[in-house]
Design a protein around this motif. Structure first.
Motif, mmCIF file in Angstrom:
data_model
loop_
_atom_site.group_PDB
_atom_site.id
_atom_site.type_symbol
_atom_site.label_atom_id
_atom_site.label_comp_id
_atom_site.label_asym_id
_atom_site.label_seq_id
_atom_site.Cartn_x
_atom_site.Cartn_y
_atom_site.Cartn_z
ATOM 1 N N LEU A 1 0.642 -0.760 0.237
ATOM 2 C CA LEU A 1 -0.179 -0.014 -0.040
ATOM 3 C C LEU A 1 0.804 0.847 0.160
ATOM 4 N N ASP A 2 0.792 2.401 -0.825
ATOM 5 C CA ASP A 2 1.379 3.356 -1.225
ATOM 6 C C ASP A 2 0.761 4.204 -0.587
ATOM 7 N N ASP B 1 14.556 8.653 10.272
ATOM 8 C CA ASP B 1 14.404 7.424 11.334
ATOM 9 C C ASP B 1 12.988 6.874 11.603
ATOM 10 N N CYS B 2 12.451 6.957 10.195
ATOM 11 C CA CYS B 2 11.147 5.666 9.597
ATOM 12 C C CYS B 2 11.656 5.223 8.743
ATOM 13 N N PRO B 3 11.272 3.587 9.123
ATOM 14 C CA PRO B 3 11.880 2.607 7.906
ATOM 15 C C PRO B 3 10.658 2.931 7.046
ATOM 16 N N GLU B 4 10.295 2.955 6.695
ATOM 17 C CA GLU B 4 8.993 3.341 5.791
ATOM 18 C C GLU B 4 8.821 3.678 4.590
ATOM 19 N N ALA C 1 5.807 3.273 2.061
ATOM 20 C CA ALA C 1 5.031 1.733 1.973
ATOM 21 C C ALA C 1 5.093 0.969 3.242
ATOM 22 N N VAL C 2 3.532 0.559 3.157
ATOM 23 C CA VAL C 2 2.951 0.098 4.245
ATOM 24 C C VAL C 2 1.725 -0.994 4.195
ATOM 25 N N LYS C 3 1.908 -1.724 5.449
ATOM 26 C CA LYS C 3 0.615 -2.677 4.477
ATOM 27 C C LYS C 3 -0.670 -2.608 4.645
ATOM 28 N N ARG D 1 -0.724 3.497 13.011
ATOM 29 C CA ARG D 1 0.373 3.194 13.962
ATOM 30 C C ARG D 1 1.955 3.928 13.431
ATOM 31 N N ILE D 2 2.506 4.246 12.019
ATOM 32 C CA ILE D 2 3.431 5.149 12.005
ATOM 33 C C ILE D 2 3.251 6.266 11.796
ATOM 34 N N PHE D 3 1.759 7.158 11.589
ATOM 35 C CA PHE D 3 1.778 8.386 12.147
ATOM 36 C C PHE D 3 2.010 8.516 13.224
#
Length: 153
Positions: A66-67, A91-94, A112-114, A121-123
């Motif tokens: 998912l972009d 620092d954000c690996p995604e 790129a996320v699941k 979660r990333i947010f």
């Protein structure tokens, strides 16, 4: 190396298509001896035309297909604000890429996320905690129409 000739461009195009090609096979494709081709590749590397070699992960296979594109606006565009944001975003690996842009936003991030929960979660863990951010605006890709890692030479 100041400029690229037709053979250099052909070598670069072949390597963009298959970075694992042997020097012997590459030489055959571009019409050079193996040693001459090897010297040219080394010269292209030394001249900075070849930045490196990498493999490309199939994001669907690893569940990160998912972009998400995030426009980031900062409170200030001072040199220090830009420097601080740029030091934190790594620092954000995604985050696949981060671009300083002209327009309504200051930066454009590609992640790129699941799935939507993973983005949340990333947010919460990264994006909402970046220093000096005034606004985040996210867009989710429905599907990728065209994508390439190749450059026109």
């Amino acid at each position: 190396m100041e400029s690229l000739d037709a053979t250099d461009r052909q070598i670069l195009n072949e390597l963009q298509s298959d970075g694992r090609v042997s020097h012997a096979e590459l030489a055959a494709r571009v019409g050079l001896s193996t040693s001459a081709c090897h010297r040219r590749v080394r010269r292209l590397e030394a001249g900075g035309f070849i930045a490196g070699y990498a493999m490309i992960v199939n994001r669907k296979a690893i569940g990160r297909d998912l972009d998400v594109f995030v426009e980031v606006s900062l409170l200030s565009q001072s040199k220090e604000s830009l420097r601080l944001f740029e030091s934190e975003v790594g620092d954000c690996p995604e985050v696949l890429s981060c671009h300083l842009v002209a327009g309504d936003a200051d930066y454009l991030l590609h992640l790129a996320v699941k799935d939507h929960r993973d983005f949340e979660r990333i947010f919460n863990r990264y994006l909402s905690r970046f220093t000096g951010v005034s606004r985040l605006r996210s867009s989710f890709a429905i599907r990728t129409v065209h994508e390439t890692t190749r450059h026109v030479l």
